[in-house]
Motif scaffolding. Structure first.
Motif, PDB file in Angstrom:
ATOM      1  N   SER A   1       0.866  -1.187   0.000  1.00  0.00           N
ATOM      2  CA  SER A   1       0.000   0.000   0.000  1.00  0.00           C
ATOM      3  C   SER A   1       0.895   1.228   0.000  1.00  0.00           C
ATOM      4  O   SER A   1       2.020   1.190   0.510  1.00  0.00           O
ATOM      5  CB  SER A   1      -0.921   0.017   1.226  1.00  0.00           C
ATOM      6  OG  SER A   1      -0.153   0.064   2.416  1.00  0.00           O
ATOM      7  N   VAL A   2       0.406   2.317  -0.589  1.00  0.00           N
ATOM      8  CA  VAL A   2       1.181   3.561  -0.648  1.00  0.00           C
ATOM      9  C   VAL A   2       0.253   4.753  -0.477  1.00  0.00           C
ATOM     10  O   VAL A   2      -0.963   4.656  -0.648  1.00  0.00           O
ATOM     11  CB  VAL A   2       1.967   3.700  -1.982  1.00  0.00           C
ATOM     12  CG1 VAL A   2       3.037   2.645  -2.119  1.00  0.00           C
ATOM     13  CG2 VAL A   2       1.009   3.675  -3.173  1.00  0.00           C
ATOM     14  N   GLY A   3       0.855   5.894  -0.146  1.00  0.00           N
ATOM     15  CA  GLY A   3       0.117   7.146  -0.018  1.00  0.00           C
ATOM     16  C   GLY A   3       1.099   8.289   0.105  1.00  0.00           C
ATOM     17  O   GLY A   3       2.324   8.100   0.049  1.00  0.00           O
ATOM     18  N   ALA A   4       0.591   9.486   0.286  1.00  0.00           N
ATOM     19  CA  ALA A   4       1.437  10.672   0.436  1.00  0.00           C
ATOM     20  C   ALA A   4       0.690  11.716   1.231  1.00  0.00           C
ATOM     21  O   ALA A   4      -0.545  11.785   1.194  1.00  0.00           O
ATOM     22  CB  ALA A   4       1.842  11.223  -0.922  1.00  0.00           C
TER      23      ALA A   4
ATOM     24  N   SER B   1      -3.416  -1.681   3.888  1.00  0.00           N
ATOM     25  CA  SER B   1      -4.120  -0.511   3.360  1.00  0.00           C
ATOM     26  C   SER B   1      -3.739   0.694   4.200  1.00  0.00           C
ATOM     27  O   SER B   1      -3.562   0.575   5.409  1.00  0.00           O
ATOM     28  CB  SER B   1      -5.644  -0.714   3.376  1.00  0.00           C
ATOM     29  OG  SER B   1      -6.113  -0.930   4.694  1.00  0.00           O
ATOM     30  N   VAL B   2      -3.579   1.824   3.555  1.00  0.00           N
ATOM     31  CA  VAL B   2      -3.276   3.076   4.264  1.00  0.00           C
ATOM     32  C   VAL B   2      -4.080   4.202   3.614  1.00  0.00           C
ATOM     33  O   VAL B   2      -4.349   4.178   2.413  1.00  0.00           O
ATOM     34  CB  VAL B   2      -1.775   3.437   4.228  1.00  0.00           C
ATOM     35  CG1 VAL B   2      -0.940   2.402   4.959  1.00  0.00           C
ATOM     36  CG2 VAL B   2      -1.286   3.620   2.800  1.00  0.00           C
ATOM     37  N   THR B   3      -4.470   5.163   4.424  1.00  0.00           N
ATOM     38  CA  THR B   3      -5.114   6.377   3.916  1.00  0.00           C
ATOM     39  C   THR B   3      -4.580   7.570   4.690  1.00  0.00           C
ATOM     40  O   THR B   3      -4.513   7.543   5.921  1.00  0.00           O
ATOM     41  CB  THR B   3      -6.646   6.301   4.046  1.00  0.00           C
ATOM     42  OG1 THR B   3      -7.152   5.371   3.094  1.00  0.00           O
ATOM     43  CG2 THR B   3      -7.281   7.659   3.773  1.00  0.00           C
ATOM     44  N   VAL B   4      -4.201   8.588   3.939  1.00  0.00           N
ATOM     45  CA  VAL B   4      -3.659   9.814   4.522  1.00  0.00           C
ATOM     46  C   VAL B   4      -4.757  10.874   4.496  1.00  0.00           C
ATOM     47  O   VAL B   4      -5.335  11.154   3.441  1.00  0.00           O
ATOM     48  CB  VAL B   4      -2.435  10.295   3.727  1.00  0.00           C
ATOM     49  CG1 VAL B   4      -1.887  11.587   4.305  1.00  0.00           C
ATOM     50  CG2 VAL B   4      -1.349   9.213   3.721  1.00  0.00           C
ATOM     51  N   VAL B   5      -5.058  11.473   5.653  1.00  0.00           N
ATOM     52  CA  VAL B   5      -6.136  12.457   5.738  1.00  0.00           C
ATOM     53  C   VAL B   5      -5.902  13.335   6.963  1.00  0.00           C
ATOM     54  O   VAL B   5      -5.458  12.848   8.000  1.00  0.00           O
ATOM     55  CB  VAL B   5      -7.520  11.759   5.807  1.00  0.00           C
ATOM     56  CG1 VAL B   5      -7.561  10.747   6.927  1.00  0.00           C
ATOM     57  CG2 VAL B   5      -8.648  12.763   5.962  1.00  0.00           C
TER      58      VAL B   5
END
Length: 606
Positions: free
Chosen positions: A228-231, A283-287
């Motif tokens: 999983s990836v995000g920023a 899973s990842v989520t950036v918020v």
């Protein structure tokens, strides 16, 4: 909205990306999400349509009604586009899983779309030498905003590389992906014998940066870094850092936060999992949950077990805030809560973004989606809404496997949500309802004089008080008629050994009354005697021979939106959605005020 791949090979053995183009061109319990008017789209049988979903706004077609929203297959000439990828490159598209991950540039208007196929293979050497391996480098296609043209990225390909496993030869780039304004982020969990890597391509500088070959020793073999990836903005509101999940790290999982340092990614923070086999980081989520300018992080551990088996869990980390805490949904058996997580933006107009969490295996694989509201402290620990696959009128399977938001398909100024249900070859769009904020007031006289019989009840002098209730309803985007219903109750805290001391109108046993209010945005609307123009008067009468003169007389008004049938609408238009009242933590949509009997004050003064 772009939906995922047709996972059956076609006549030429090429797996293709299917898309539902909800292209919106602007002219020169349920809570936030409506389930009554959901839109369902189906793909070919056994295609796993819905394995991934993406809402996207394009300039190619206008979706003005449910009837104009249709599925279109994107023409991706895979072999032709990647055949010239290098000196020793020959692409094979069979079983490539095109659409395994979908992402787009931030913002609702336009932007490029990324569709990846992590099982795309370089077969240059294997076609010439039966002892050589096919190298699953993976490919991602960057589509223009109108989805007409695309550009391939094969970040793991290296000229003359032929040995499976070593370095980036089998990296499977694109099993996860994310985009910012300038960065294309691709997860590559197969790198260096499944140590894994995160690869970043800067579209402005054309610089490729990566974490790989376990150069610092921070990532173990078999960790699946990049699953999983995000920023986000973790170090400052102006910086951009990259996130990578490694769900197999030491069998407990770990999530890494990187800074982009020229051609390398440098680890600046690590978040370890605590439970064996939980798949922490899959899973990842950036918020920015608390709207403080710094990104917060939600990490899924869908196979976490607390009481039964694989109920799933989502770990929440607030940047510069309180310690880690977690969400659990319904803690249902084998639900795999946290398989998917999505940033929904501010759906309830309270100034804080909200999130959705999928539990696709809950209820015997039917699945469910949970909505959580952001707030100043971070996030509400209990969901404001739970939507199941079976609640939409059809028994969907694996509902919640994938989630996407960020686009308003019906132009009501609220972002909608796409949900994948791939075992039913379906994807569903849930539209967000308009939000109403209501401030209520309840006005009472300063005191009650038991000797002043200023009213008449059935022809007999009686002590009474007049009560005034007022409502001020506002909405950021809803401008239609607002219909409220209320319930006004007197003497809430009277002693149980005595009857209610006040009753409404001429009924000696009824201490409450109901009513309705019709109003509009920003208009103060009241009921009661203080407003002579209002015909509805609210009189409460004092019972005779009241014994309890010490307990304050407490009044409560509770209110909500009136339940009405959905308004009629042209068959070709999106049906308008009924608004909802804004919810806040602990809010019951009630207002309380109280008054003292005058004798009590006299006793105290004496």
């Amino acid at each position: 909205a772009v939906f995922p791949p047709n996972m059956r090979s076609s006549g030429n053995s090429m797996w293709l990306l299917y898309s539902l183009v909800l292209v919106l061109v602007p002219p020169s319990v349920g809570y936030s999400l409506d389930v009554e008017h959901s839109l369902e789209f189906g793909g070919p049988s056994s295609s796993w349509f819905g394995y991934s979903v993406l809402l996207h706004r394009s300039g190619r077609q206008t979706c003005k009604s449910p009837h104009s929203c249709q599925c279109h297959q994107l023409a991706v000439l895979v072999c032709a586009e990647v055949s010239s990828c290098g000196k020793t490159c020959e692409g094979e598209s069979d079983h490539q899983w095109l659409g395994v991950s979908l992402s787009r540039q931030p913002g609702e208007e336009g932007g490029r779309v990324l569709a990846c196929a992590h099982r795309w293979k370089n077969v240059f050497y294997s076609t010439k030498d039966s002892q050589s391996n096919k190298l699953p480098n993976g490919v991602c296609f960057s589509f223009s905003s109108d989805l007409e043209t695309s550009q391939p990225y094969i970040p793991c390909y290296i000229d003359h590389q032929r040995k499976f496993g070593e370095n980036y030869a089998s990296c499977q780039a694109g099993i996860s992906s994310s985009m910012t304004e300038d960065l294309v982020i691709m997860g590559a969990p197969g790198t260096s014998y499944w140590t894994g890597s995160v690869i970043v391509y800067n579209t402005s500088s054309r610089q490729i940066s990566a974490y790989g070959n376990d150069e610092t020793g921070a990532v173990n073999f078999g960790s699946y870094l990049g699953y999983s990836v995000g920023a986000g903005h973790f170090l400052s509101p102006s910086s951009v850092e990259v996130v990578g999940g490694a769900p197999q790290y030491n069998q407990k999982g770990k999530v890494f936060i990187f800074t982009v340092d020229n051609s390398r990614l440098r680890i600046v923070f690590e978040l370890p999992g605590k439970e064996f086999g939980s798949y922490f980081g899959s899973s990842v989520t950036v918020v920015d949950l608390n709207a403080d300018g710094l990104s917060d992080l939600l990490i899924g551990a869908p196979m976490a077990t607390s009481n039964t088996r694989e109920e799933g869990k989502v770990h929440v980390y607030i940047n510069e805030g309180q310690a880690e805490f977690h969400l659990t949904g319904s803690s249902a058996y084998a639900a795999r809560f946290g398989q998917s997580i999505a940033n929904l933006g501010d759906m309830d107009d309270d100034g804080y973004p909200d999130v959705a969490v999928g539990a696709p295996q809950e209820d015997d694989l039917r699945g469910a989606v949970y909505i959580y509201n952001g707030r100043k402290e971070g996030i509400s620990p209990t969901p404001s809404q739970r939507i199941t696959g079976s609640s939409l009128g059809r028994d969907l399977m694996m509902f919640g496997q994938s989630l996407s938001s960020g686009v308003d398909i019906d132009n009501n100024n609220y972002k909608d949500v796409a949900v994948g249900a791939f075992l039913s070859d379906s994807a569903v769009i849930l539209r967000a309802r308009p939000v109403i904020q209501v401030k209520a007031s309840l006005t009472l006289p300063e005191q009650i004089d038991q000797k002043a019989a200023l009213c008449h009840d059935r022809g007999t002098p009686a002590v009474c008080i007049n009560v005034t209730i007022c409502f001020n309803a506002t909405s950021k985007h809803f401008k239609g008629l607002i219909e409220l219903q209320y319930n006004l109750t007197s003497d809430l805290i009277h002693k149980s050994s005595f009857p209610h001391r006040f009753y409404f109108h001429g009924n000696g046993s009824l201490n409450s009354t109901k009513g309705e209010v019709r109003t509009r945005h920003g208009r103060l609307t009241c009921r009661g005697c203080l407003y002579a123009s209002h015909r509805i008067r609210l009189f409460f009468f004092l019972q005779k021979d009241v014994k309890d003169i010490y307990t304050p007389v407490q009044f409560e008004v509770s209110y909500g939106l009136k339940e009405t049938k959905s308004p009629k609408h042209p068959s070709k238009a999106f049906p308008p959605l009924k608004p909802i009242l804004q919810h806040s933590p602990g809010q019951r949509h009630t207002f309380i005020n109280q008054v003292l009997l005058i004798k009590l004050r006299e006793l105290r003064n004496g």
